[in-house]
Design a protein around this motif. Structure first.
Motif, PDB file in Angstrom:
ATOM      1  N   ASP A  59       0.843  -1.185   0.000  1.00 30.21           N
ATOM      2  CA  ASP A  59       0.000   0.000   0.000  1.00 30.21           C
ATOM      3  C   ASP A  59       0.884   1.242   0.000  1.00 30.21           C
ATOM      4  N   SER A  60       0.391   2.320  -0.614  1.00 28.62           N
ATOM      5  CA  SER A  60       1.123   3.585  -0.584  1.00 28.62           C
ATOM      6  C   SER A  60       1.185   4.099   0.844  1.00 28.62           C
ATOM      7  N   PRO A  61       2.326   4.671   1.241  1.00 29.50           N
ATOM      8  CA  PRO A  61       2.431   5.193   2.601  1.00 29.50           C
ATOM      9  C   PRO A  61       1.456   6.333   2.834  1.00 29.50           C
ATOM     10  N   ASP A  62       1.040   6.493   4.082  1.00 30.93           N
ATOM     11  CA  ASP A  62       0.167   7.596   4.447  1.00 30.93           C
ATOM     12  C   ASP A  62       0.937   8.913   4.327  1.00 30.93           C
ATOM     13  N   PRO A  63       0.476   9.865   3.523  1.00 31.99           N
ATOM     14  CA  PRO A  63       1.251  11.093   3.280  1.00 31.99           C
ATOM     15  C   PRO A  63       1.587  11.879   4.536  1.00 31.99           C
ATOM     16  N   ALA A  64       0.612  12.077   5.409  1.00 31.63           N
ATOM     17  CA  ALA A  64       0.867  12.869   6.614  1.00 31.63           C
ATOM     18  C   ALA A  64       1.884  12.181   7.514  1.00 31.63           C
ATOM     19  N   LYS A  65       1.751  10.883   7.644  1.00 29.92           N
ATOM     20  CA  LYS A  65       2.683  10.125   8.481  1.00 29.92           C
ATOM     21  C   LYS A  65       4.083  10.143   7.879  1.00 29.92           C
ATOM     22  N   LEU A  66       4.155   9.980   6.556  1.00 34.06           N
ATOM     23  CA  LEU A  66       5.459   9.972   5.888  1.00 34.06           C
ATOM     24  C   LEU A  66       6.143  11.328   6.013  1.00 34.06           C
ATOM     25  N   LYS A  67       5.389  12.417   5.856  1.00 32.06           N
ATOM     26  CA  LYS A  67       5.976  13.752   6.009  1.00 32.06           C
ATOM     27  C   LYS A  67       6.524  13.937   7.412  1.00 32.06           C
ATOM     28  N   ALA A  68       5.782  13.494   8.420  1.00 26.97           N
ATOM     29  CA  ALA A  68       6.251  13.616   9.805  1.00 26.97           C
ATOM     30  C   ALA A  68       7.516  12.796  10.015  1.00 26.97           C
ATOM     31  N   GLN A  69       7.601  11.627   9.388  1.00 33.91           N
ATOM     32  CA  GLN A  69       8.791  10.775   9.532  1.00 33.91           C
ATOM     33  C   GLN A  69      10.012  11.434   8.894  1.00 33.91           C
ATOM     34  N   VAL A  70       9.818  12.058   7.725  1.00 30.03           N
ATOM     35  CA  VAL A  70      10.935  12.732   7.057  1.00 30.03           C
ATOM     36  C   VAL A  70      11.448  13.892   7.913  1.00 30.03           C
ATOM     37  N   ILE A  71      10.536  14.685   8.427  1.00 32.50           N
ATOM     38  CA  ILE A  71      10.943  15.835   9.249  1.00 32.50           C
ATOM     39  C   ILE A  71      11.653  15.372  10.516  1.00 32.50           C
ATOM     40  N   GLU A  72      11.135  14.324  11.135  1.00 31.56           N
ATOM     41  CA  GLU A  72      11.768  13.817  12.358  1.00 31.56           C
ATOM     42  C   GLU A  72      13.165  13.274  12.078  1.00 31.56           C
ATOM     43  N   ALA A  73      13.309  12.541  10.973  1.00 30.27           N
ATOM     44  CA  ALA A  73      14.596  11.902  10.681  1.00 30.27           C
ATOM     45  C   ALA A  73      15.614  12.866  10.097  1.00 30.27           C
ATOM     46  N   ARG A  74      15.174  13.740   9.181  1.00 36.54           N
ATOM     47  CA  ARG A  74      16.102  14.596   8.461  1.00 36.54           C
ATOM     48  C   ARG A  74      16.232  15.978   9.092  1.00 36.54           C
ATOM     49  N   GLY A  75      15.246  16.395   9.866  1.00 37.98           N
ATOM     50  CA  GLY A  75      15.330  17.687  10.540  1.00 37.98           C
ATOM     51  C   GLY A  75      14.876  18.857   9.699  1.00 37.98           C
ATOM     52  N   TYR A  76      14.320  18.610   8.522  1.00 37.46           N
ATOM     53  CA  TYR A  76      13.838  19.694   7.664  1.00 37.46           C
ATOM     54  C   TYR A  76      12.887  19.114   6.633  1.00 37.46           C
ATOM     55  N   TRP A  77      12.180  19.995   5.964  1.00 40.70           N
ATOM     56  CA  TRP A  77      11.275  19.615   4.873  1.00 40.70           C
ATOM     57  C   TRP A  77      11.619  20.484   3.674  1.00 40.70           C
ATOM     58  N   HIS A  78      11.898  19.848   2.536  1.00 38.55           N
ATOM     59  CA  HIS A  78      12.405  20.534   1.345  1.00 38.55           C
ATOM     60  C   HIS A  78      11.365  20.445   0.233  1.00 38.55           C
ATOM     61  N   PRO A  79      11.369  21.401  -0.712  1.00 34.99           N
ATOM     62  CA  PRO A  79      10.431  21.306  -1.838  1.00 34.99           C
ATOM     63  C   PRO A  79      10.505  19.987  -2.604  1.00 34.99           C
ATOM     64  N   PHE A  80      11.689  19.369  -2.669  1.00 34.14           N
ATOM     65  CA  PHE A  80      11.742  18.089  -3.385  1.00 34.14           C
ATOM     66  C   PHE A  80      11.030  16.991  -2.603  1.00 34.14           C
ATOM     67  N   HIS A  81      11.042  17.101  -1.253  1.00 39.54           N
ATOM     68  CA  HIS A  81      10.249  16.167  -0.449  1.00 39.54           C
ATOM     69  C   HIS A  81       8.766  16.317  -0.814  1.00 39.54           C
ATOM     70  N   GLU A  82       8.331  17.565  -0.904  1.00 39.94           N
ATOM     71  CA  GLU A  82       6.919  17.832  -1.209  1.00 39.94           C
ATOM     72  C   GLU A  82       6.538  17.267  -2.576  1.00 39.94           C
ATOM     73  N   GLY A  83       7.417  17.455  -3.551  1.00 38.91           N
ATOM     74  CA  GLY A  83       7.146  16.932  -4.888  1.00 38.91           C
ATOM     75  C   GLY A  83       7.052  15.427  -4.912  1.00 38.91           C
TER      76      GLY A  83
END
Length: 253
Positions: A3-27
């Motif tokens: 199944d495709s990952p849950d978008p909200a959960k995946l965004k939170a995981q990226v921010i927690e792990a990487r410490g930032y959110w980038h436009p390429f993440h959003e794309g």
């Protein structure tokens, strides 16, 4: 099929792990969330292992981003800031930068050996190329080895073909080694990152610095993690290209 990952959960995981959110993440979140999840797993594995302390991981990213073969300025700013947040001193970060600048040696390490081989094949300047080093040259060579623990493969050739350049060439290495604060194996780790980066891929230098790191107490697992961290700069293809794709999509819409 997963199944495709849950978008909200995946965004939170990226921010927690990487410490930032980038436009390429959003794309990627919009167009290919499974790819974003794969990126996160790839980037986050070294951090989860705990083999290298956090500030050392940031040093590796600084070296890979800051090498002249890459010069990814936004990544440099981000990882310098994160290194300071994780306890690095400005002097340590500067030392990483100085060591990364040792790509200045690469043209000479490679080119002068080739030049010497071709001169020998052509029978050119044989007396000069085979002469023993003078007492003064031997003294300067010994001083450099004592300061750094190594001698450049092209060092003797420089004495013979570019005597006015030798000390300036050697200083780039001697200064961070003789005056630096980082442990020897950490210096070797930084040089591994520069040499093995996807933008450099210098097998001879990578082998030399791996050998030195092992001799200074680095483990195979630590060095393997350096290679993982260094390979991660390949994501900068997405960092640059995905926002451009999103802009093109919006312009077309």
């Amino acid at each position: 099929m997963q199944d495709s990952p849950d978008p909200a959960k995946l965004k939170a995981q990226v921010i927690e792990a990487r410490g930032y959110w980038h436009p390429f993440h959003e794309g990627l979140l919009e167009l290919a969330p499974d790819y974003l999840a794969a990126y996160l797993a790839f980037q986050d594995a070294p951090a989860r292992s705990g083999r290298l302390e956090p500030k050392i991981r940031e040093f590796i990213y600084i070296a890979a981003d800051g090498a002249v073969s890459h010069l990814y300025s936004s990544g440099l700013q981000r990882h310098i800031g994160m290194a300071l947040e994780k306890g690095a001193t400005p002097r340590e970060v500067l030392e990483v930068i100085e060591l990364t600048m040792l790509t200045a040696h690469a043209p000479h390490e490679m080119g002068l050996r080739i030049l010497a081989e071709e001169m020998a094949a052509a029978g050119s300047q044989q007396d000069e190329m085979t002469r023993p080093l003078s007492a003064d040259e031997e003294r300067r060579k010994k001083r450099h080895i004592e300061a750094t623990g190594r001698w450049p493969a092209c060092g003797d050739i420089l004495f013979r073909l570019a005597p006015d350049f030798v000390d300036a060439f050697l200083a780039y290495e001697a200064i961070p080694y003789a005056k630096g604060t980082l442990a020897p194996k950490v210096k070797d780790m930084i040089l591994i990152a520069v040499s093995a980066a996807p933008t450099m891929l210098d097998a001879t230098a990578t082998r030399r610095h791996i050998r030195a790191a092992l001799g200074n107490g680095a483990t195979g697992e630590e060095i393997a993690e350096i290679l993982q961290l260094t390979s991660a700069i390949s994501i900068h293809t997405c960092t640059a290209a995905v926002p451009a794709l999103m802009d093109a999509i919006r312009a077309g819409a």
